[in-house]
Design a protein around this motif. Structure first.
Motif, PDB file in Angstrom:
ATOM      1  N   LEU A   1       0.826  -1.206   0.000  1.00  0.00           N
ATOM      2  CA  LEU A   1       0.000   0.000   0.000  1.00  0.00           C
ATOM      3  C   LEU A   1       0.861   1.257   0.000  1.00  0.00           C
ATOM      4  O   LEU A   1       0.490   2.270  -0.613  1.00  0.00           O
ATOM      5  N   ASP A   2       2.013   1.195   0.661  1.00  0.00           N
ATOM      6  CA  ASP A   2       2.927   2.332   0.668  1.00  0.00           C
ATOM      7  C   ASP A   2       3.451   2.621  -0.734  1.00  0.00           C
ATOM      8  O   ASP A   2       3.582   3.785  -1.134  1.00  0.00           O
ATOM      9  N   LEU A   3       3.753   1.563  -1.497  1.00  0.00           N
ATOM     10  CA  LEU A   3       4.235   1.747  -2.866  1.00  0.00           C
ATOM     11  C   LEU A   3       3.177   2.421  -3.736  1.00  0.00           C
ATOM     12  O   LEU A   3       3.480   3.352  -4.492  1.00  0.00           O
ATOM     13  N   TYR A   4       1.934   1.959  -3.629  1.00  0.00           N
ATOM     14  CA  TYR A   4       0.860   2.559  -4.423  1.00  0.00           C
ATOM     15  C   TYR A   4       0.643   4.017  -4.030  1.00  0.00           C
ATOM     16  O   TYR A   4       0.490   4.900  -4.878  1.00  0.00           O
ATOM     17  N   THR A   5       0.602   4.280  -2.711  1.00  0.00           N
ATOM     18  CA  THR A   5       0.335   5.633  -2.234  1.00  0.00           C
ATOM     19  C   THR A   5       1.447   6.596  -2.625  1.00  0.00           C
ATOM     20  O   THR A   5       1.194   7.709  -3.114  1.00  0.00           O
ATOM     21  N   SER A   6       2.691   6.182  -2.422  1.00  0.00           N
ATOM     22  CA  SER A   6       3.818   7.063  -2.741  1.00  0.00           C
ATOM     23  C   SER A   6       3.907   7.321  -4.239  1.00  0.00           C
ATOM     24  O   SER A   6       4.282   8.424  -4.665  1.00  0.00           O
ATOM     25  N   ALA A   7       3.554   6.311  -5.063  1.00  0.00           N
ATOM     26  CA  ALA A   7       3.589   6.501  -6.512  1.00  0.00           C
ATOM     27  C   ALA A   7       2.574   7.557  -6.952  1.00  0.00           C
ATOM     28  O   ALA A   7       2.870   8.418  -7.794  1.00  0.00           O
ATOM     29  N   VAL A   8       1.360   7.499  -6.381  1.00  0.00           N
ATOM     30  CA  VAL A   8       0.330   8.479  -6.729  1.00  0.00           C
ATOM     31  C   VAL A   8       0.728   9.870  -6.256  1.00  0.00           C
ATOM     32  O   VAL A   8       0.583  10.869  -6.979  1.00  0.00           O
ATOM     33  N   LEU A   9       1.252   9.964  -5.032  1.00  0.00           N
ATOM     34  CA  LEU A   9       1.670  11.263  -4.498  1.00  0.00           C
ATOM     35  C   LEU A   9       2.799  11.868  -5.330  1.00  0.00           C
ATOM     36  O   LEU A   9       2.794  13.067  -5.634  1.00  0.00           O
ATOM     37  N   GLU A  10       3.760  11.051  -5.703  1.00  0.00           N
ATOM     38  CA  GLU A  10       4.881  11.564  -6.493  1.00  0.00           C
ATOM     39  C   GLU A  10       4.414  12.067  -7.851  1.00  0.00           C
ATOM     40  O   GLU A  10       4.857  13.118  -8.323  1.00  0.00           O
ATOM     41  N   ALA A  11       3.501  11.310  -8.489  1.00  0.00           N
ATOM     42  CA  ALA A  11       3.021  11.711  -9.809  1.00  0.00           C
ATOM     43  C   ALA A  11       2.198  12.994  -9.745  1.00  0.00           C
ATOM     44  O   ALA A  11       2.183  13.776 -10.701  1.00  0.00           O
ATOM     45  N   CYS A  12       1.509  13.213  -8.614  1.00  0.00           N
ATOM     46  CA  CYS A  12       0.647  14.395  -8.501  1.00  0.00           C
ATOM     47  C   CYS A  12       1.398  15.622  -7.991  1.00  0.00           C
ATOM     48  O   CYS A  12       1.144  16.749  -8.425  1.00  0.00           O
ATOM     49  N   LEU A  13       2.338  15.408  -7.049  1.00  0.00           N
ATOM     50  CA  LEU A  13       3.044  16.530  -6.447  1.00  0.00           C
ATOM     51  C   LEU A  13       4.278  16.948  -7.239  1.00  0.00           C
ATOM     52  O   LEU A  13       4.683  18.110  -7.198  1.00  0.00           O
ATOM     53  N   ASP A  14       4.884  15.983  -7.932  1.00  0.00           N
ATOM     54  CA  ASP A  14       6.062  16.294  -8.751  1.00  0.00           C
ATOM     55  C   ASP A  14       5.846  15.732 -10.158  1.00  0.00           C
ATOM     56  O   ASP A  14       6.529  14.794 -10.575  1.00  0.00           O
ATOM     57  N   PRO A  15       4.898  16.307 -10.877  1.00  0.00           N
ATOM     58  CA  PRO A  15       4.489  15.715 -12.156  1.00  0.00           C
ATOM     59  C   PRO A  15       5.551  15.857 -13.233  1.00  0.00           C
ATOM     60  O   PRO A  15       6.257  16.869 -13.298  1.00  0.00           O
ATOM     61  N   PRO A  16       5.662  14.862 -14.092  1.00  0.00           N
ATOM     62  CA  PRO A  16       6.557  14.982 -15.249  1.00  0.00           C
ATOM     63  C   PRO A  16       5.930  15.877 -16.304  1.00  0.00           C
ATOM     64  O   PRO A  16       4.716  16.109 -16.316  1.00  0.00           O
ATOM     65  N   SER A  17       6.749  16.382 -17.169  1.00  0.00           N
ATOM     66  CA  SER A  17       6.240  17.225 -18.247  1.00  0.00           C
ATOM     67  C   SER A  17       5.505  16.381 -19.278  1.00  0.00           C
ATOM     68  O   SER A  17       5.747  15.181 -19.405  1.00  0.00           O
ATOM     69  N   MET A  18       4.607  17.006 -20.009  1.00  0.00           N
ATOM     70  CA  MET A  18       3.875  16.305 -21.049  1.00  0.00           C
ATOM     71  C   MET A  18       4.836  15.876 -22.174  1.00  0.00           C
ATOM     72  O   MET A  18       5.782  16.595 -22.483  1.00  0.00           O
ATOM     73  N   PRO A  19       4.621  14.726 -22.763  1.00  0.00           N
ATOM     74  CA  PRO A  19       5.509  14.272 -23.841  1.00  0.00           C
ATOM     75  C   PRO A  19       5.420  15.174 -25.066  1.00  0.00           C
ATOM     76  O   PRO A  19       4.341  15.674 -25.412  1.00  0.00           O
ATOM     77  N   LYS A  20       6.550  15.382 -25.710  1.00  0.00           N
ATOM     78  CA  LYS A  20       6.588  16.187 -26.922  1.00  0.00           C
ATOM     79  C   LYS A  20       5.901  15.455 -28.061  1.00  0.00           C
ATOM     80  O   LYS A  20       5.794  14.232 -28.054  1.00  0.00           O
ATOM     81  N   GLN A  21       5.459  16.227 -29.046  1.00  0.00           N
ATOM     82  CA  GLN A  21       4.758  15.633 -30.172  1.00  0.00           C
ATOM     83  C   GLN A  21       5.646  14.642 -30.925  1.00  0.00           C
ATOM     84  O   GLN A  21       5.183  13.577 -31.358  1.00  0.00           O
ATOM     85  N   GLU A  22       6.929  14.958 -31.081  1.00  0.00           N
ATOM     86  CA  GLU A  22       7.816  14.042 -31.797  1.00  0.00           C
ATOM     87  C   GLU A  22       8.005  12.736 -31.025  1.00  0.00           C
ATOM     88  O   GLU A  22       8.240  11.685 -31.616  1.00  0.00           O
ATOM     89  N   TRP A  23       7.899  12.790 -29.701  1.00  0.00           N
ATOM     90  CA  TRP A  23       7.978  11.567 -28.909  1.00  0.00           C
ATOM     91  C   TRP A  23       6.742  10.703 -29.156  1.00  0.00           C
ATOM     92  O   TRP A  23       6.845   9.485 -29.301  1.00  0.00           O
ATOM     93  N   ARG A  24       5.577  11.351 -29.203  1.00  0.00           N
ATOM     94  CA  ARG A  24       4.342  10.610 -29.474  1.00  0.00           C
ATOM     95  C   ARG A  24       4.397   9.958 -30.854  1.00  0.00           C
ATOM     96  O   ARG A  24       4.001   8.796 -31.034  1.00  0.00           O
ATOM     97  N   GLU A  25       4.891  10.705 -31.828  1.00  0.00           N
ATOM     98  CA  GLU A  25       4.979  10.158 -33.180  1.00  0.00           C
ATOM     99  C   GLU A  25       5.946   8.986 -33.242  1.00  0.00           C
ATOM    100  O   GLU A  25       5.674   7.979 -33.901  1.00  0.00           O
ATOM    101  N   MET A  26       7.069   9.109 -32.544  1.00  0.00           N
ATOM    102  CA  MET A  26       8.030   8.013 -32.508  1.00  0.00           C
ATOM    103  C   MET A  26       7.427   6.786 -31.826  1.00  0.00           C
ATOM    104  O   MET A  26       7.583   5.654 -32.281  1.00  0.00           O
ATOM    105  N   MET A  27       6.713   7.028 -30.736  1.00  0.00           N
ATOM    106  CA  MET A  27       6.085   5.917 -30.021  1.00  0.00           C
ATOM    107  C   MET A  27       5.060   5.214 -30.893  1.00  0.00           C
ATOM    108  O   MET A  27       4.931   3.987 -30.876  1.00  0.00           O
TER     109      MET A  27
END
Length: 366
Positions: free
Chosen positions: A79-105
């Motif tokens: 439960l700690d892993l799930y909770t910390s993962a959600v908190l990290e994603a919400c409090l220290d969010p990564p930047s949105m992927p660039k369009q060229e990254w989406r196209e490559m993916m």
């Protein structure tokens, strides 16, 4: 970068677009990753606050409930892993992927999916090879999982549920559904001069980094030598060339993944990463899992020979007289005492032990 990865990307894009639409701004999207993306030793579930919104819903396989929630300390750790993962994603969010990254993916997904399907669905000998080289046929008659292995009676891959499909390859230490097609997609991009872009995506895009880290982790658990042993003992000679071809694909995929992540060996920098003990745990477990693979191969060989002999197998005369053995064999709740031969019951019991042991050693059930 196969079908499930392409679908995951589509879900990410769809949720992001919905959240930016005025008429849908009141919707609350709850992220629910399938267990094909979650394991006890790493996850590729890299999401943004737009997708999470402070919530995460997870499906736990029945086969792993005890492993993740069986003891109080382990339960709180999970439960700690799930909770910390959600908190990290919400409090220290990564930047949105660039369009060229989406196209490559998208390009990677299309190529890998095409290669994946060219083997699994378009090679006529693949189904027979899969049935012979893995214990998938025996899984259905053992008390494993909460549902039948197949959704319907069919000999094709289409009717097979996702968990036994992955589980069978995990038993042979090949993990084919995880990596098949990825190496071809990465190789095609590298040949087009896009290696710097792929490495930038790995460095700066958590989704792509999580995906390749998961592939690297599972490939570190694989052992093509063990898979070759299954082929030599269980697969007809005319089908063994397909196994050799797939093992060559594995080696090529490994080389491409190492090139993107800039490692010389799999999990090379695990000590400085999020799971510093991972490489050590895999190395410590491997010598104990290998004997179970040897025992499983011989057990499968004996069971299949016995089933094909129609009672003419040399083991047909096996009739235990020791009280302890008779009592042990009678404990199988699925055994029909009037129809199952004692040798078959003994081999089924041995197979069950090896399946559970290998699954515990791999820590990825399907």
């Amino acid at each position: 970068m196969r079908q499930c990865d392409l679908l995951d990307m589509c879900c990410c894009n769809c949720q992001q677009r919905l959240s930016g639409t005025p008429h849908c701004s009141h919707l609350v999207c709850t992220r629910m990753p399938g267990t094909c993306h979650m394991s006890s030793e790493g996850s590729s579930c890299c999401t943004t606050p737009v997708q999470l919104q402070g919530k995460l819903r997870v499906t736990i396989q029945g086969e792993t409930i005890e492993q993740q929630f069986g003891e109080r300390e382990v339960c709180f750790r999970t439960l700690d892993l799930y909770t910390s993962a959600v908190l990290e994603a919400c409090l220290d969010p990564p930047s949105m992927p660039k369009q060229e990254w989406r196209e490559m993916m998208h390009q990677l997904s299309e190529t890998s999916c095409k290669v994946y399907r060219s083997y699994v669905f378009q090679r006529p000998e693949f189904i027979e090879y899969f049935n012979l080289a893995t214990p998938v046929g025996e899984l259905g008659r053992l008390n494993i999982g909460s549902r039948p292995a197949s959704r319907k009676q069919t000999k094709g891959i289409e009717g097979l549920r996702a968990i036994p499909w992955v589980f069978a390859w995990t038993q042979t230490r090949f993990h084919l559904p995880v990596w098949l097609g990825i190496g071809d997609a990465l190789s095609e991009a590298v040949e087009k001069g896009q290696l710097p872009l792929l490495q930038t995506m790995y460095d700066e895009w958590p989704f792509f980094k999580g995906l390749l880290d998961l592939v690297e982790m599972v490939m570190a658990k694989a052992d093509p030598r063990v898979t070759a042993m299954y082929d030599a003992k269980l697969v007809r000679p005319e089908l063994q060339a397909l196994g050799d071809e797939l093992r060559a694909k594995f080696a090529a995929t490994k080389a491409q993944v190492l090139k993107i992540v800039r490692h010389q060996e799999l999990l090379e920098d695990a000590a400085s990463g999020a799971h510093p003990e991972l490489d050590e745990k895999i190395r410590l477990r491997s010598p104990y899992v290998a004997p179970l693979n040897v025992l499983q191969v011989q057990t499968l060989h004996n069971l299949r020979e016995f089933d094909a002999s129609s009672g003419q197998d040399p083991h047909a005369s096996y009739q235990p007289s020791e009280t302890e053995i008779i009592e042990l064999l009678s404990r199988d709740p699925h055994r029909d005492l009037g129809t199952k031969h004692p040798f078959q019951a003994a081999m089924d019991d041995c197979l069950m032990i090896t399946i559970k042991g290998i699954a515990a050693g791999m820590q990825n059930t399907g």
